[in-house]
Design a protein around this motif. Structure first.
Motif, PDB file in Angstrom:
ATOM      1  N   ALA A   1      24.337  32.775 -35.763  1.00 25.06           N
ATOM      2  CA  ALA A   1      25.129  33.065 -34.668  1.00 25.06           C
ATOM      3  C   ALA A   1      24.557  34.135 -33.815  1.00 25.06           C
ATOM      4  CB  ALA A   1      26.468  33.560 -35.091  1.00 25.06           C
TER       5      ALA A   1
ATOM      6  N   LEU B   1      27.075  32.241 -25.553  1.00 21.89           N
ATOM      7  CA  LEU B   1      28.557  32.540 -25.296  1.00 21.89           C
ATOM      8  C   LEU B   1      28.271  33.618 -23.928  1.00 21.89           C
ATOM      9  CD1 LEU B   1      30.293  33.383 -28.637  1.00 21.89           C
ATOM     10  CD2 LEU B   1      30.615  31.242 -27.036  1.00 21.89           C
TER      11      LEU B   1
ATOM     12  N   ARG C   1      35.621  40.464 -35.011  1.00 25.34           N
ATOM     13  CA  ARG C   1      35.082  40.661 -36.260  1.00 25.34           C
ATOM     14  C   ARG C   1      35.160  41.944 -36.707  1.00 25.34           C
ATOM     15  NH1 ARG C   1      31.254  37.588 -38.386  1.00 25.34           N
ATOM     16  NH2 ARG C   1      29.989  38.484 -40.200  1.00 25.34           N
TER      17      ARG C   1
ATOM     18  N   LEU D   1      29.291  23.628 -30.471  1.00 17.68           N
ATOM     19  CA  LEU D   1      28.572  24.800 -30.635  1.00 17.68           C
ATOM     20  C   LEU D   1      29.116  25.908 -30.532  1.00 17.68           C
ATOM     21  CD1 LEU D   1      26.051  26.096 -31.144  1.00 17.68           C
ATOM     22  CD2 LEU D   1      25.206  25.660 -28.818  1.00 17.68           C
ATOM     23  N   LEU D   2      29.994  26.001 -28.970  1.00 14.48           N
ATOM     24  CA  LEU D   2      30.539  27.262 -28.658  1.00 14.48           C
ATOM     25  C   LEU D   2      31.708  27.673 -29.830  1.00 14.48           C
ATOM     26  CD1 LEU D   2      30.492  26.787 -25.054  1.00 14.48           C
ATOM     27  CD2 LEU D   2      29.045  27.887 -26.325  1.00 14.48           C
TER      28      LEU D   2
ATOM     29  N   ILE E   1      23.581  24.247 -36.153  1.00 10.55           N
ATOM     30  CA  ILE E   1      23.788  25.188 -34.925  1.00 10.55           C
ATOM     31  C   ILE E   1      22.523  25.115 -34.202  1.00 10.55           C
ATOM     32  CG2 ILE E   1      24.128  27.821 -34.504  1.00 10.55           C
ATOM     33  CD1 ILE E   1      25.813  27.782 -37.014  1.00 10.55           C
TER      34      ILE E   1
ATOM     35  N   GLU F   1      24.943  32.841 -42.214  1.00 10.35           N
ATOM     36  CA  GLU F   1      25.735  32.156 -40.922  1.00 10.35           C
ATOM     37  C   GLU F   1      25.741  33.166 -39.419  1.00 10.35           C
ATOM     38  OE1 GLU F   1      29.461  29.308 -42.146  1.00 10.35           O
ATOM     39  OE2 GLU F   1      29.615  31.522 -41.451  1.00 10.35           O
ATOM     40  N   PHE F   2      26.192  34.389 -39.950  1.00 10.01           N
ATOM     41  CA  PHE F   2      26.021  35.336 -38.834  1.00 10.01           C
ATOM     42  C   PHE F   2      25.036  35.704 -38.177  1.00 10.01           C
ATOM     43  CE2 PHE F   2      26.718  39.700 -37.370  1.00 10.01           C
ATOM     44  CZ  PHE F   2      27.534  39.375 -36.428  1.00 10.01           C
TER      45      PHE F   2
ATOM     46  N   LEU G   1      30.341  29.125 -32.770  1.00  9.28           N
ATOM     47  CA  LEU G   1      29.726  30.567 -32.659  1.00  9.28           C
ATOM     48  C   LEU G   1      31.001  31.341 -32.772  1.00  9.28           C
ATOM     49  CD1 LEU G   1      26.962  29.776 -30.220  1.00  9.28           C
ATOM     50  CD2 LEU G   1      26.725  30.342 -32.478  1.00  9.28           C
ATOM     51  N   ARG G   2      31.839  30.885 -31.672  1.00  5.28           N
ATOM     52  CA  ARG G   2      33.237  31.989 -31.677  1.00  5.28           C
ATOM     53  C   ARG G   2      33.695  32.173 -33.181  1.00  5.28           C
ATOM     54  NH1 ARG G   2      34.441  29.496 -26.276  1.00  5.28           N
ATOM     55  NH2 ARG G   2      34.805  27.646 -27.353  1.00  5.28           N
ATOM     56  N   ARG G   3      33.885  31.033 -33.899  1.00  7.53           N
ATOM     57  CA  ARG G   3      34.459  31.237 -35.193  1.00  7.53           C
ATOM     58  C   ARG G   3      33.634  32.084 -36.131  1.00  7.53           C
ATOM     59  NH1 ARG G   3      33.716  26.766 -38.698  1.00  7.53           N
ATOM     60  NH2 ARG G   3      32.224  28.440 -39.508  1.00  7.53           N
ATOM     61  N   ILE G   4      32.120  31.925 -36.178  1.00  7.94           N
ATOM     62  CA  ILE G   4      31.472  32.523 -36.920  1.00  7.94           C
ATOM     63  C   ILE G   4      31.526  34.077 -37.005  1.00  7.94           C
ATOM     64  CG2 ILE G   4      29.063  32.791 -37.763  1.00  7.94           C
ATOM     65  CD1 ILE G   4      28.521  29.906 -37.745  1.00  7.94           C
ATOM     66  N   ILE G   5      31.256  34.414 -35.381  1.00  9.11           N
ATOM     67  CA  ILE G   5      31.321  35.728 -35.234  1.00  9.11           C
ATOM     68  C   ILE G   5      32.452  36.645 -35.418  1.00  9.11           C
ATOM     69  CG2 ILE G   5      31.061  37.306 -32.981  1.00  9.11           C
ATOM     70  CD1 ILE G   5      29.077  35.169 -31.886  1.00  9.11           C
TER      71      ILE G   5
ATOM     72  N   GLN H   1      34.904  38.314 -29.400  1.00  9.43           N
ATOM     73  CA  GLN H   1      34.617  37.725 -30.710  1.00  9.43           C
ATOM     74  C   GLN H   1      34.010  39.014 -31.618  1.00  9.43           C
ATOM     75  OE1 GLN H   1      36.212  34.906 -31.371  1.00  9.43           O
ATOM     76  NE2 GLN H   1      36.343  34.534 -29.067  1.00  9.43           N
TER      77      GLN H   1
END
Lengths: 208, 208
Positions: B110, B117, B129, A89-90, A13, B106-107, A93-97, B125
């Motif tokens: 991000a 983003l 969450r 990358l985007l 990342i 991870e967070f 980021l979306r998934r992690i958040i 997002q």
DNA sequence: AGTCATATAGTTCATATGAACTATATCAAA
DNA sequence: TTTGATATAGTTCATATGAACTATATGACT
């Protein structure tokens, strides 16, 4: 549409994010992250950077721009981000958040087996943790205050998050210590260990 | 006095703690941890158990008690904890509790790169969450309530800790989302990426 | 009687990690 | 001018990780 979004580590990342600013070579990434104090907060070990870059290149998410050499120093390879890299990358980021994940922490493990320490010892160590958490918090606040003069808030959100988490942990650990010291929470290690073994045996040493 | 206290992973701690209750074989450790729901909370991958046991044995912290076989199933090796193992366990517990460590999440990564983003996407997002954190919290509270009827509180502290942390995260993420949605925190991704590159170039593309 | 799911018990192997190492350049102080 | 510290730039290698695999037993259901 999503490339290898699953197996992303923190280095991946960071590399993609940096290359999105401009092409650069690995060593420059290290400097930049250090300059911005991201290396401490993300606990990045420099040895893993080159592996991450290798993986990203094999996945087609970044590309070699050129290689150069100054004097007889090792060669520098400059990378740039590929279009697929930006998308990935985007995506990550979306998934992690959006998706909280249970990441395993040492401290949770220690709490899971807290009964192995006698209560007074536990209280002692918890108190020490409180002291150190308070130092960390003080330092972080000082850093944030200093930085906010010349850095945009968006570049400090991760520290704000860390601060919130440290404060919450301090509050929780503090209240646990109080409960233990007050005898509101107590236990007998010997008894619990024997008891657990005994009840397992009673239950046929097997299925629950 | 402390043996290999540094290189302890979560599996090592779990194994020593379980063997302190009674000698047992690896598969039984898995069952016990599952029974007590420690496996989820500690994010233990079963494949790593046998490696951890090997390391502990080589370090002299656990010992083979015996090996047996039922029918034509694979052999079961029963281990017991060695005196050095008990000492090590208590040492690590004390150290982990007293000393907070920056573990990389991870967070946090991000959040470090949130500016990649656009703000409205970020808000979306973050909201998702929040929703999922709330589910997790509800589930955890339900579990805690149910368990507290027949489990001692000392065996639930790690869940109490997790609950406190999840609540704190929810509060923080929620407030961040509000700030973004309200425009109190906003940013221009394009501008920031260009700007960062430009300022680096102005600074001579090098040392800060 | 046959099939399917699950429990038992552990091993293998490709890949990931990170500490330590290699090797040169540069600058400051003694 | 020699020593020592630090910056430059990346590689090596022992060890760690965890998904997938092996192989049998048991019970359920059809």
């Amino acid at each position: 549409m999503n490339y290898m979004t699953q197996e992303f580590g923190i280095w991946e990342i960071a590399v993609l994010a940096l290359l999105r600013e401009a092409p650069m070579h690995p060593y420059q990434m290290q400097r930049l992250l250090k300059e911005r104090h991201k290396d401490e907060i993300l606990a990045l070990k420099r040895g893993s950077l080159y592996h991450a870059i290798g993986r990203l290149e094999r996945a087609g998410l970044i590309e070699v721009e050129n290689t150069s050499r100054e004097g007889r120093r090792p060669e520098r390879t400059t990378y740039r981000i590929a279009p697929a890299g930006t998308e990935s990358l985007l995506d990550v980021l979306r998934r992690i958040i959006s998706t909280p994940r249970q990441e395993s922490s040492e401290f949770m493990a220690a709490m899971s087996f807290l009964l192995h320490l006698p209560p007074d010892e536990a209280a002692l160590q918890l108190a020490e943790r409180c002291r150190r958490l308070q130092w960390q918090i003080d330092g972080l606040i000082a850093g944030l205050t200093a930085a906010s003069a010349h850095v945009l808030r968006i570049n400090l959100v991760e520290s704000e998050y860390l601060l919130a988490m440290l404060k919450a942990e301090l509050a929780w650990v503090g209240s646990l210590e109080v409960d233990v010291r007050a005898g509101k929470l107590t236990w007998n290690t010997e008894y619990l260990l024997k008891g657990a073994a005994a009840s397992r045996q009673a239950a046929g040493n097997g299925k629950d």
